[in-house]
Scaffold this active site. Structure first.
Site, PDB file in Angstrom:
ATOM      1  N   LEU A   1     -11.526  -8.408  -2.027  1.00  0.00           N
ATOM      2  CA  LEU A   1     -12.843  -7.819  -2.271  1.00  0.00           C
ATOM      3  C   LEU A   1     -12.764  -6.816  -3.422  1.00  0.00           C
ATOM      4  CD1 LEU A   1     -14.161  -7.116   1.351  1.00  0.00           C
ATOM      5  CD2 LEU A   1     -14.873  -8.937  -0.197  1.00  0.00           C
TER       6      LEU A   1
ATOM      7  N   LYS B   1       0.810  -1.229   0.000  1.00  0.00           N
ATOM      8  CA  LYS B   1       0.000   0.000   0.000  1.00  0.00           C
ATOM      9  C   LYS B   1       0.840   1.274   0.000  1.00  0.00           C
ATOM     10  CE  LYS B   1      -2.389  -1.578   3.612  1.00  0.00           C
ATOM     11  NZ  LYS B   1      -2.388  -3.031   3.470  1.00  0.00           N
TER      12      LYS B   1
ATOM     13  N   ASP C   1      -2.964   1.915   9.073  1.00  0.00           N
ATOM     14  CA  ASP C   1      -3.308   1.102   7.905  1.00  0.00           C
ATOM     15  C   ASP C   1      -4.683   1.478   7.370  1.00  0.00           C
ATOM     16  OD1 ASP C   1      -2.613  -1.109   6.099  1.00  0.00           O
ATOM     17  OD2 ASP C   1      -4.311  -2.121   7.036  1.00  0.00           O
TER      18      ASP C   1
ATOM     19  N   VAL D   1      -6.903  -2.466  -0.543  1.00  0.00           N
ATOM     20  CA  VAL D   1      -8.073  -2.246   0.313  1.00  0.00           C
ATOM     21  C   VAL D   1      -8.963  -3.485   0.261  1.00  0.00           C
ATOM     22  CG1 VAL D   1     -10.089  -0.796   0.772  1.00  0.00           C
ATOM     23  CG2 VAL D   1      -8.012   0.227  -0.190  1.00  0.00           C
TER      24      VAL D   1
ATOM     25  N   LYS E   1      -5.921   3.172   3.732  1.00  0.00           N
ATOM     26  CA  LYS E   1      -6.963   2.591   2.880  1.00  0.00           C
ATOM     27  C   LYS E   1      -8.038   3.615   2.527  1.00  0.00           C
ATOM     28  CE  LYS E   1      -6.246  -2.135   4.536  1.00  0.00           C
ATOM     29  NZ  LYS E   1      -6.774  -3.266   5.332  1.00  0.00           N
TER      30      LYS E   1
ATOM     31  N   GLU F   1      -0.693  -6.725   9.608  1.00  0.00           N
ATOM     32  CA  GLU F   1       0.514  -6.292   8.909  1.00  0.00           C
ATOM     33  C   GLU F   1       1.718  -6.897   9.639  1.00  0.00           C
ATOM     34  OE1 GLU F   1       0.867  -4.184   6.135  1.00  0.00           O
ATOM     35  OE2 GLU F   1      -1.292  -4.495   5.947  1.00  0.00           O
TER      36      GLU F   1
ATOM     37  N   GLU G   1      -5.820  -3.730  -6.326  1.00  0.00           N
ATOM     38  CA  GLU G   1      -7.089  -4.070  -5.671  1.00  0.00           C
ATOM     39  C   GLU G   1      -6.883  -4.525  -4.235  1.00  0.00           C
ATOM     40  OE1 GLU G   1     -10.445  -3.747  -5.056  1.00  0.00           O
ATOM     41  OE2 GLU G   1     -10.712  -4.213  -7.188  1.00  0.00           O
TER      42      GLU G   1
END
Length: 815
Positions: free
Chosen positions: A614, A580, A679, A610, A683, A668, A607
């Site tokens: 999903l 990320k 985190d 986050v 996101k 993490e 993708e």
């Protein structure tokens, strides 16, 4: 009557020559046969090298002559019975002594003329043909040796002599009318001028000799026996999936051979094409293979409009430019006259319709001379600024797409340039003849292998796409990803026509590479035996590989790796990021890599940044692309925190529940990123940015529930401090429980403002029934006003995260 020609590695050594002899004996049983042979493999080049050494005053040529002599003497001993060897051994020694005498003269004079060079290099064919002829005679296969110099007459252009076909055809016809033999053997490559002085026929001269005899004798088929089973759709040394071409027209064969296909050379085609004689390329080592037939009329039912791909390396592109050229006749004539004055061959021509410039492709070896002579020819125009000094670009290659049926198919150029463009291959110049049989592109020599592979994939591999994947990070998620890819290989190949090759794997200390693909059942062994180096070193090697259809998958949490995305995208390498850091870095870098992905037509997919696998980012992108506007988002985006608060009830310590989450792979590497809210901040910022908001981390309000002391020191200190503050966590839980609520760490975005923090969730809220490690996002948009669009499901765990990365790799591969 039939004509056969043997060359290449077919005559490289005694074992191979035995196979040649077997084919000759079999083919000549029932039909009068002329056989043309070339020099033993590599001898012509070695003889040329000897002459250059002698001319340079280097006495090593004497050692090389001894090597040449020994190779031929050994061939005699291996092929001919001892009782019949004496005269042949004597002939070899005599010829080698002659050679050495000539080379001694070159050494003393320090001079090497084209005529003398022709004399030296001709010994290869003379020796090989005499040895093979003697070997056939000793196997009870009578053969008549013919001295090609007595029949083929040329001009005096030594090194690449032009044949006098009228005289040559008369000589050959007369010779065979008088001869009663059934089998003839001819040395290829050599001829003589009208004064009887020896000449040579240039590159591919032995093939040319065979074609001259075939045309003069009006045979039905010329068979050229070599070490491959025909002409191929591409060079098999560059393209592992190259296919044999069953049939090809004369014109296509000349185009491919002109642009580097070495199975047959252009001059060979002309004599047989004029007579309508088919040429059959056969394999000495696999005589049962069908090979390739070159002929006039082709079966027009062939599916592909393209016959083959070829290339020429060491090309220089010279460009004459200037406003003074526009509308003024004679510039092209003067340019080509200047090149012709130095006997510089023009390989490719292209001119802009504005007449502002003209580009010419020539051999790189001639680029210095070309610049000198052209700048001299246009000296006045350059001085008066009407024309710029000649621009010379080296280290280029031509890749040519060839096919007679191109003119009947639309879209060929589009497919060609689309394939090149998607792989970041810059085209420097383009040329297409009016016959539409050839499209030639000039590209960097560094891109040739990649270019030929992507073009071959686009035109010959029936939808199959080979993708080269490089993986960084082989921890829990990376290991799961490799397992999933290995399991799905057959499905991807059969259902999606996708061949995923894991070409590289790396951890923080080592990396392993294999362009043929790493065996995924043994990738740990490959990595253990791999090269030491940092992830940055690994990325540098990836960029240098320059393979086609490259995808880099980042399964690390490494800032250095994320900082390399821009350089990868600039090489048209797709990036799939679980990491990320890049998307949550300062906005200018985030925008830069997004823009680079668009500019270089390279996917940047993240993708799993986050919600693991999903489809949160994908859904948001679809909303934006379809014209919707996102006003508000509410989300539970930490599978870790959701797991922790779903499992914490005060009976076990908060620290022990966090530890359980880490052990089960939900956190993490540093759990403080989850527990401190950083985190989740990342996101929601990524989602805000994807919705069009220019947001930074400091713009997000973080209502942390963690005591400040817990966030200090090491991870071990973190767990110890949480145990110390257990009463704090118990109080938070008890307050929520007393209110009939659950605790959820919620991220919110509302018209440009974002915040994260622990909230009490009552039973009527969409977040109340969120169990285990699930994530949920609610999108409120112009279209989803009262009832939000909901994406909900497992948002953490190695398996689901790996599957999300896998899905992104497939997306990057398919488009």
């Amino acid at each position: 009557m039939q004509v056969l020609k043997f060359g290449g590695s077919s005559v490289a050594n005694a074992e191979n020559i035995k196979k040649v002899i077997a084919v000759i004996r079999d083919k000549s049983k029932d039909e009068k046969t002329v056989t043309v042979v070339s020099a033993l493999g590599g001898i012509t080049d070695l003889l040329l090298h000897c002459s250059e050494l002698a001319a340079a005053g280097n006495e090593i040529y004497k050692d090389r002559i001894r090597e040449i002599e020994q190779r031929h003497l050994q061939a005699v001993r291996d092929l001919i019975l001892v009782t019949n060897q004496s005269s042949v051994l004597s002939f070899v020694k005599t010829q080698c002594n002659e050679m050495e005498d000539i080379l001694n003269g070159i050494f003393l004079l320090k001079e090497l003329s084209a005529r003398t060079k022709d004399r030296i290099v001709s010994y290869g064919e003379l020796l090989s043909s005499k040895i093979i002829s003697a070997a056939l005679n000793t196997t009870n296969t009578p053969v008549q040796w013919i001295d090609a110099r007595e029949l083929i007459v040329t001009d005096s252009n030594f090194g690449n002599a032009v044949v006098d076909f009228e005289t040559t055809n008369q000589n050959i016809s007369a010779y065979f009318q008088e001869s009663t033999a059934g089998l003839f053997l001819v040395p290829g490559f050599i001829a003589a001028n009208k004064e009887g002085i020896q000449t040579t026929l240039g590159r591919g001269g032995s093939d040319y000799t065979a074609a001259i005899f075939a045309a003069a004798l009006d045979v039905q088929v010329l068979e050229i026996w070599t070490d491959v089973s025909g002409m191929m759709t591409a060079d098999p040394r560059l393209v592992s999936t190259a296919k044999i071409i069953p049939q090809i027209s004369y014109q296509e064969a000349m185009e491919l051979s002109h642009f580097g296909a070495k199975v047959i050379y252009p001059p060979t085609i002309q004599p047989v094409m004029n007579k309508g004689i088919s040429v059959w390329i056969k394999n000495t080592f696999a005589p049962g293979d069908e090979g390739t037939v070159i002929r006039q009329l082709l079966d027009t039912k062939e599916d592909s409009a393209i016959t083959g791909i070829s290339s020429v390396n060491k090309i220089a592109l010279i460009s004459l430019e200037g406003s003074g050229m526009i509308g003024i006749p004679g510039f092209s004539r003067r340019l080509f006259a200047a090149l012709a004055s130095e006997k510089i061959n023009v390989i490719l021509i292209t001119q802009s319709s504005s007449e502002h410039s003209i580009c010419v492709g020539i051999s790189e070896d001639n680029s210095v001379i070309a610049k000198r002579v052209i700048d001299t020819a246009f000296e006045y125009e350059i001085a008066s600024k009407k024309v710029e000094p000649l621009i010379v670009e080296n280290n280029l290659s031509i890749v040519a797409l060839v096919g007679d049926r191109m003119k009947n198919h639309t879209g060929i150029s589009g497919r060609l340039f689309n394939a090149l463009g998607k792989n970041g291959i810059n085209v420097r110049a383009i040329s297409q003849g009016s016959s539409e049989r050839n499209i030639s592109t000039v590209i960097s020599s560094n891109d040739v292998k990649k270019a030929i592979n992507v073009i071959h994939e686009a035109f010959f591999e029936t939808g199959l796409k080979e993708v080269n994947v490089f993986l960084a990070g082989v921890g829990n998620v990376g290991t799961k990803l490799l397992t999933q890819i290995n399991k799905q290989q057959s499905y991807l190949l059969n259902k999606l026509k996708l061949k995923l090759k894991i070409v590289g794997v790396a951890n923080s200390k080592k990396f392993a590479m294999n362009e043929d693909g790493i065996d995924l059942s043994k990738w740990q062994d490959a990595l253990n035996e791999g090269q030491s180096g940092s992830t940055s070193d690994y990325i540098d090697v990836i960029k240098s590989k320059n393979l086609r259809n490259m995808v880099f998958a980042d399964v690390t949490a490494n800032e250095t790796v994320a900082a390399c995305y821009d350089s990868l995208l600039e090489k048209t390498i797709a990036v799939v990021a679980c990491n990320k850091i890049a998307c949550s870095s300062p906005y200018p870098y985030y925008k830069k890599i997004k823009d680079l992905a668009t500019e270089y037509n390279a996917h940047f997919l993240f993708e799993t940044n986050v919600g693991a696998s999903l489809p949160i980012i994908g859904t948001l992108n679809d909303l934006m692309r379809s014209g919707d506007t996102v006003h508000r988002m509410q989300a539970v985006l930490s599978g870790t925190l959701n797991f922790v608060f779903n499992n914490y009830d005060g009976r076990k310590s908060f620290a022990s529940v966090v530890k359980q989450a880490q052990e089960e792979g939900y956190t993490e590497p540093d759990p403080r990123l989850d527990l401190g809210g950083k985190d989740v901040m990342r996101k929601i910022m990524i989602l805000a940015r994807e919705s069009g908001e220019e947001m930074e981390m400091e713009d997000i309000e973080n209502n942390s529930f963690m005591p400040e002391e817990c966030m200090q020191g090491s991870v071990e200190d973190f767990y110890a401090s949480m145990e110390k503050h257990e009463a704090h966590f118990k109080k938070i839980f008890d307050e929520a429980h007393a209110a009939g609520c659950k605790l959820k760490f919620v991220a919110s975005y509302n018209n440009g403002k974002a915040s994260v923090g622990l909230q009490h969730i009552d039973p009527q809220h969409d977040f109340y029934h969120l169990y285990g490690k699930d994530n949920i996002v609610l999108f409120y948009t112009d279209r989803y006003v009262d009832q939000p669009l909901v994406v909900k499901g497992a948002g953490a765990g190695a398996d689901v995260t790996a599957s999300g990365i896998f899905a992104d790799i497939i997306r990057a591969s398919k488009s």
